[in-house]
Design a protein around this motif. Structure first.
Motif, PDB file in Angstrom:
ATOM      1  N   UNK A 173       0.876  -1.187  -0.021  1.00 19.14           N
ATOM      2  CA  UNK A 173      -0.142  -0.031   0.063  1.00 19.14           C
ATOM      3  C   UNK A 173       1.021   1.025  -0.007  1.00 19.14           C
ATOM      4  N   UNK A 174       0.587   2.091  -1.069  1.00 23.34           N
ATOM      5  CA  UNK A 174       1.483   3.465  -1.104  1.00 23.34           C
ATOM      6  C   UNK A 174       0.681   4.655  -0.713  1.00 23.34           C
ATOM      7  N   UNK A 175      -0.683   4.528  -0.683  1.00 23.15           N
ATOM      8  CA  UNK A 175      -1.423   5.720  -0.573  1.00 23.15           C
ATOM      9  C   UNK A 175      -2.903   5.306  -0.192  1.00 23.15           C
ATOM     10  N   UNK A 176      -3.539   6.140   0.433  1.00 21.84           N
ATOM     11  CA  UNK A 176      -4.969   5.915   0.930  1.00 21.84           C
ATOM     12  C   UNK A 176      -5.735   7.207   0.821  1.00 21.84           C
ATOM     13  N   UNK A 177      -6.568   7.093  -0.266  1.00 18.25           N
ATOM     14  CA  UNK A 177      -7.391   8.321  -0.647  1.00 18.25           C
ATOM     15  C   UNK A 177      -8.826   8.253   0.168  1.00 18.25           C
ATOM     16  N   UNK A 178      -9.055   9.108   1.221  1.00 14.06           N
ATOM     17  CA  UNK A 178     -10.167   9.026   2.079  1.00 14.06           C
ATOM     18  C   UNK A 178     -10.988  10.077   1.388  1.00 14.06           C
ATOM     19  N   UNK A 179     -12.154   9.678   0.822  1.00 13.15           N
ATOM     20  CA  UNK A 179     -13.242  10.406   0.315  1.00 13.15           C
ATOM     21  C   UNK A 179     -13.330  10.050  -1.064  1.00 13.15           C
ATOM     22  N   UNK A 180     -14.266  10.673  -1.743  1.00 12.58           N
ATOM     23  CA  UNK A 180     -14.386  10.476  -3.241  1.00 12.58           C
ATOM     24  C   UNK A 180     -13.108  10.803  -4.383  1.00 12.58           C
ATOM     25  N   UNK A 181     -12.963  10.045  -5.152  1.00 13.23           N
ATOM     26  CA  UNK A 181     -11.874  10.464  -6.188  1.00 13.23           C
ATOM     27  C   UNK A 181     -12.745  11.255  -7.273  1.00 13.23           C
ATOM     28  N   UNK A 182     -12.333  12.318  -7.291  1.00 11.77           N
ATOM     29  CA  UNK A 182     -12.823  13.365  -8.388  1.00 11.77           C
ATOM     30  C   UNK A 182     -12.064  13.560  -9.378  1.00 11.77           C
ATOM     31  N   UNK A 183     -12.209  14.309 -10.421  1.00 13.29           N
ATOM     32  CA  UNK A 183     -11.202  14.591 -11.286  1.00 13.29           C
ATOM     33  C   UNK A 183     -10.132  15.499 -10.893  1.00 13.29           C
ATOM     34  N   UNK A 184     -10.282  16.082 -10.121  1.00  9.97           N
ATOM     35  CA  UNK A 184      -9.187  17.247  -9.537  1.00  9.97           C
ATOM     36  C   UNK A 184      -8.337  16.254  -8.659  1.00  9.97           C
ATOM     37  N   UNK A 185      -8.756  15.276  -7.805  1.00 15.43           N
ATOM     38  CA  UNK A 185      -7.818  14.491  -7.040  1.00 15.43           C
ATOM     39  C   UNK A 185      -7.168  13.523  -7.847  1.00 15.43           C
ATOM     40  N   UNK A 186      -7.747  13.083  -8.920  1.00 12.02           N
ATOM     41  CA  UNK A 186      -7.090  11.980  -9.838  1.00 12.02           C
ATOM     42  C   UNK A 186      -5.746  12.908 -10.440  1.00 12.02           C
ATOM     43  N   UNK A 187      -6.211  14.131 -10.966  1.00 14.11           N
ATOM     44  CA  UNK A 187      -4.965  14.773 -11.698  1.00 14.11           C
ATOM     45  C   UNK A 187      -3.915  15.395 -10.829  1.00 14.11           C
ATOM     46  N   UNK A 188      -4.538  15.833  -9.799  1.00 11.22           N
ATOM     47  CA  UNK A 188      -3.475  16.442  -8.827  1.00 11.22           C
ATOM     48  C   UNK A 188      -2.646  15.433  -8.124  1.00 11.22           C
ATOM     49  N   UNK A 189      -3.298  14.296  -7.474  1.00 15.19           N
ATOM     50  CA  UNK A 189      -2.814  13.545  -6.554  1.00 15.19           C
ATOM     51  C   UNK A 189      -2.327  12.162  -7.069  1.00 15.19           C
ATOM     52  N   UNK A 190      -3.367  11.490  -7.448  1.00 11.79           N
ATOM     53  CA  UNK A 190      -3.145  10.099  -7.749  1.00 11.79           C
ATOM     54  C   UNK A 190      -2.682   9.747  -9.068  1.00 11.79           C
ATOM     55  N   UNK A 191      -2.618  10.458 -10.011  1.00 11.24           N
ATOM     56  CA  UNK A 191      -2.201  10.091 -11.293  1.00 11.24           C
ATOM     57  C   UNK A 191      -0.565  10.326 -11.213  1.00 11.24           C
ATOM     58  N   UNK A 192      -0.098  11.324 -10.637  1.00 15.19           N
ATOM     59  CA  UNK A 192       1.357  11.686 -10.517  1.00 15.19           C
ATOM     60  C   UNK A 192       1.804  10.391  -9.748  1.00 15.19           C
TER      61      UNK A 192
END
Lengths: 168, 658, 178
Positions: free
Chosen positions: C150-169
């Motif tokens: 496990x490298x990261x836990x996103x608490x709450x919904x994955x929005x487009x912003x969350x994807x682009x800013x946090x998860x995709x990189x």
């Protein structure tokens, strides 16, 4: 007569507590362990376990579904033979120290545990230092010769004034 | 329309508070009589307009005007009138308006009834009140407007959170705020003294009734909250060490120390620095409490909607008010008089010890409350600090206070000998030892903590009564003479006795309910009988039904102790609110001086209902004790009113001369 | 000494005020996962839709993936779902699902209604696996690397912003790892 009744009631209160086995408690009857001793352990441990989705409640006091899951998990571990420490550690392994209502004693919480007593100690030191100077008040010792001379000088030099309290 | 009137009134009040904050201060500096007396009129005018605004908001709630946003979000026409009124402050914006209302009320009261206070001091006090009022009115107008309109207006309002649909909401917040906000007067007096450059016996004489009033109200408010939690939350908890509960305890603790310090300033012109610092810090903790509830900084059951933007504003207010006062203190400190000396064993020393211990206890609560935040900020860990922490830290620090408080009142001012004071407390010691030994004996040596706790309670209770007995020379003169003396005693003596006695009762209540409580959970069906805490509990029947507001399941139980006693009827209820999709339990509680029997019922599960039974010995004494504390405060307050009109001691006259 | 002592209350207060200021941008209820940089705890979940294969921790090895915890009762999950469907349709990343506190029937119905972006879905009706993962609510999503850590836990919904800013990189970085 009334006194005797009161005494009887007090004795009943005290004896009942002393002799009664601490009754088991969980939020729902179907969660309780069949073994009373194990259930009592679960109840005692629950007082220290925080419901992770609640604002500051232990898992026994919370009606949240996760709290129920945690209660069941705790009882499962106890029934499986875990010691108190191991059962709690099982939950800490999953949720971190956040789940403990009694903060752990580790390097970054030493300040937490020590500071109440540190504040008390510092304040007590301050207290003793400040009253140490007071010991000579009203001891009834007569003035020494040099002190008497100093007093004469002051009385003769300073004009009589009535403003405020004299600085001691 | 009414909402707009309310908004306009707030704007007027704000403008008045600006002038109230500035002009009297200038007047006091220049000794300009007109500018100084402007303070009284401004305070009264500010109160008038804030009151108008508050009345407008209540009107909007009572008439269920859903075009006003807070009404739509928090009220509902189907609720009984009481909750439509109390719902006014059951939300952030309305409660801030209540805050300002009470702040203005205290200011206006000082301006109207405080004419005995010298003009310069009064002007400065009201100016500082004005500054605080200005801050809060600005906060309301710019970030928390209760009169914001909602367009289009919804047809139905959301209604109150079911937990708040309770008489407790009518009582607990107003009294709590009266206390919380009342300490603003202590702050204002302290700040005024710092601005003035001095504080003496006269200053303390004028300030003390206000400090005392706030303390009494806060005691009542906290007690009310505790009672409410007890019967509302479902498991008979009366104090949870929740961050917001702590946020009310901290000003209460400091306020208690402040009260005792003000007494010393008045009598002996000592402890002036302590008093000023405590005056500032008590209200600071009130402000911090307000901050904590609304900013999302700490997680708490009490938290309003989390909004960091609002938090910034309040933090700014706190920084200006407290930072300014503490800076002023640091600068002015050298100008403050040192105070008359006192010996090693004296009433002053015991009060100094009292201060030290209370501040340490308060620091404990403070550290426990804010440590999770601190440790999170340095990026280390997320921890929780709950009741087990406070049991291990607060209690050991509180116990010495409870021991010393009995000896203190018997020490003479300035210089005394410990032996003579201890001699006076001998009855209390005997009572304590007898109580502890009795409990140990009755419990066959098992109930050690309870024995110690009740022994301590006896020590305090008898020690408090002993203050009275010594004054009326009970046993040393004829009884009729003692009675005559009793009637001649000043009310403030009864005040001390009652307040300290209250603490003894409180300790007894806490001991009983913590160490002797019993609990039982089981599934019951009609006709089933069980034994609990010496009662025979039988389930009689269950009922289902609904009202306008909610659907309910109700259980009828009889509890009988022994064959010859008539049984008690217990009717616990489970309520479901379809509008809010939430559920509450209404416990059935039978209170008594010996113990409370407390019962809760859950949802039907097949043929049975889950039933929780609790037995809480002595728990009512907690609140009776708090009542006695408030009563004692009130007795002292009524005495002080007369004293402030009487002759002041010579040194005080000089200090008051302008 | 006395001169410095009078500034102590002010100094303490200043420190406290700073802490409160910093605390404003901090969410106290946001509990970071204790699983970060640790292997995914072992679990074995039955399928949601009968006939499919279910989900176990062993399935997560071999590529970077998301493990999304959802439930048919969870409103926010319904809002999040279109984003997951988009990610799955574009084959951007492998997504696995854990159906939390649902009967398989309810879960299957919800997936049929809203779409199924998951390579595999496991049913956690009792919630035991969620407890093992330290889940506190839905939706929550774990980012798991090739080795099943496990490298990261996103608490709450994955929005487009969350994807682009946090998860995709983060995903890009993990995919570049060996």
């Amino acid at each position: 007569m009334n006194r005797r009744i009161l005494l009887k009631i007090l004795a009943a209160l005290v004896l009942v507590q002393g002799l009664a086995v601490q009754a088991a408690f969980a939020v729902l009857p179907d969660e309780m362990l069949p073994d009373a001793g194990q259930e009592a352990r679960a109840v005692a441990l629950s007082k220290n376990l925080r419901c992770v989705v609640c604002q500051n409640q232990n898992i026994d006091d919370s009606a949240a579904p996760i709290a129920r899951d945690m209660r069941l998990l705790l009882r499962e571990r106890i029934a499986a033979g875990d010691t108190d420490d191991k059962a709690v550690a099982y939950l800490v392994q999953r949720y971190g120290n956040y789940v403990l209502l009694k903060p752990p004693f580790q390097t970054d919480t030493i300040l937490l545990w020590i500071s109440p007593f540190a504040v008390l100690a510092i304040a007590a030191i301050g207290f003793f230092v400040s009253i140490r100077n007071r010991r000579s008040i009203a001891t009834g010792k007569p003035l020494s010769a040099s002190e008497r001379q100093q007093l004469e000088r002051l009385l003769n030099a300073t004009p009589k004034s009535g403003s405020g309290t004299p600085k001691s | 329309m009414i909402a707009e009137v309310g908004r306009f009134a707030l704007i007027l009040a704000f403008m008045i508070s600006v002038s109230q904050a500035i002009l009297p201060l200038i007047g006091a500096y220049r000794n300009d009589r007109r500018l100084m007396s402007f303070a009284d009129a401004a305070a009264q005018a500010q109160f008038f307009f804030v009151a108008v605004a508050f009345a407008c908001l209540v009107y909007c709630f009572v008439t269920s005007d859903y075009s006003v946003e807070v009404v739509a979000a928090n009220s509902n026409a189907r609720m009984p009138l009481l909750y439509r009124v109390t719902g006014t402050w059951g939300n952030h914006e309305g409660s801030m308006l209540l805050w300002s209302f009470i702040l203005a009320l205290f200011g206006a009261t000082i301006g109207t009834f405080g004419k005995a206070i010298p003009n310069r001091l009064r002007a400065r006090v009201l100016s500082v009140q004005g500054i605080i009022g200005l801050g809060f009115l600005a906060f309301i107008l710019f970030t928390s407007n209760p009169f914001a309109r909602l367009f289009p207006a919804p047809i139905e309002g959301n209604g109150l959170n079911p937990l708040l649909e309770d008489p407790g909401l009518a009582f607990h917040p107003p009294f709590l705020y009266l206390g919380y906000v009342g300490f603003s007067t202590a702050f204002s007096f302290a700040a005024a003294a710092l601005i003035e450059g001095g504080a003496g016996a006269a200053w303390a004489r004028y300030a003390r009734p206000w400090i005392l009033a706030a303390w009494i109200l806060l005691t009542v408010g906290i007690c009310g909250g505790s009672i409410w939690a007890y019967y509302e939350l479902g498991w008979g908890g009366w104090w949870g060490w929740d961050p917001v509960e702590n946020a009310s305890l901290m000003p209460w603790l400091l306020g208690t120390a402040l009260l005792h310090c003000a007494l010393v300033v008045e009598r002996r012109q000592a402890f002036i620095r302590w008093t000023l610092l405590l005056g500032v810090m008590t209200f600071t903790m009130s402000l911090v409490g307000t901050f904590v509830v609304r900013s999302g900084v700490l997680s708490s059951v009490h938290a309003f909607a989390l909004d960091p933007a609002r938090g910034v504003f309040i933090l700014g207010l706190i920084v200006v008010a407290t930072g300014g006062s503490l800076a002023l203190y640091a600068i002015r400190s050298s100008k403050l008089p040192i105070g008359e000396p006192f010996g090693l064993v004296s009433r002053e020393t015991s009060l100094l010890l009292n201060n030290v211990l209370i501040v340490s206890a308060m620091a404990t609560v403070f550290v426990g409350t804010f440590y999770p935040l601190f440790i999170d900020l340095i990026g280390r860990d997320k921890i929780s600090v709950g009741p087990p922490f406070y049991a291990l830290t607060f209690v050991p620090i509180a116990i010495p206070i409870l021991v010393v408080m009995v000896v203190g009142p018997f020490l003479k001012w300035r210089q005394d000998r410990l032996a003579s004071a201890l001699r006076e407390t001998r009855p209390a010691l005997i009572a304590a030892v007898l109580t502890a030994v009795a409990i140990l004996a009755l419990s066959l040596g098992t109930q050690i903590p309870a024995a110690l706790g009740l022994g301590l309670a006896a020590w305090i209770a008898v020690g408090s009564l002993q203050i009275l007995f010594r004054r009326i020379r009970l046993g040393r003169v004829a009884f009729s003479e003692s009675v005559r003396l009793a009637f001649a005693l000043p009310r403030s003596t009864y005040g001390v006795v009652a307040a300290h006695l209250g603490i003894g009762l409180l300790v007894a209540g806490i001991t009983g309910s913590v160490f002797w409580k019993e609990e039982l959970v089981l599934a019951m069906k009609p006709g089933q009988v069980t034994q609990f805490a010496g009662y025979k509990i039988e389930m009689l029947k269950a009922e289902v039904g609904q009202t306008d507001d909610y659907e309910f399941q109700r259980g009828f139980f009889s509890a009988a102790m022994g064959e010859d006693r008539s049984p008690i009827l217990l009717i616990p209820e489970l309520r479901f609110y379809p509008g809010r999709q939430s559920e509450t339990t209404e416990a059935s509680i039978r209170s008594g001086p010996i113990a409370n029997l407390y019962m809760n019922m859950g949802e039907q599960n097949g043929e049975t209902w889950p039933v929780h039974l609790f037995y809480h010995p002595l728990v009512v004494w907690i609140w009776i004790g708090a009542f006695f504390m408030a009563l004692g405060g009130a007795l002292s307050w009524s005495n002080g009113r007369l004293r402030s009109l009487a002759r002041a001691p010579a040194s005080a006259k000089i200090a008051a001369a302008e | 000494m006395k001169r410095i002592a009078v500034f102590i209350p002010l100094a303490i207060f200043a420190g406290f005020a700073v802490a409160l200021w910093l605390g404003l941008s901090n969410d106290p209820t946001h509990i970071p996962s204790v699983l970060i940089d640790k292997p995914m705890p072992p679990f074995e979940l039955a399928p949601v839709v009968p006939g499919q294969r279910g989900l176990s921790h062993a399935d997560l090895k071999g590529r970077v993936s998301l493990v999304n915890v959802f439930g048919s009762w969870c409103g926010v999950c319904t809002e999040e779902h279109p984003t997951l469907m988009k990610l799955a349709a574009n084959r951007t990343i492998a997504i696995y699902g854990i159906d939390w506190k649902d009967t398989p029937a309810d879960g299957a119905k919800w997936l049929a209604e809203h779409g199924d972006p998951y390579i595999r879905v496991g049913n956690d009706e009792t919630g035991r696996t969620a407890l093992d993962l330290g889940v506190t609510g839905a939706p929550e999503t774990f980012v798991v690397d090739r080795n099943g850590k496990v490298r990261y836990k996103q608490i709450g919904a994955i929005t487009d912003t969350v994807w682009h800013d946090t998860l995709a990189p983060l995903v890009a970085k993990l995919e570049a790892e060996r």
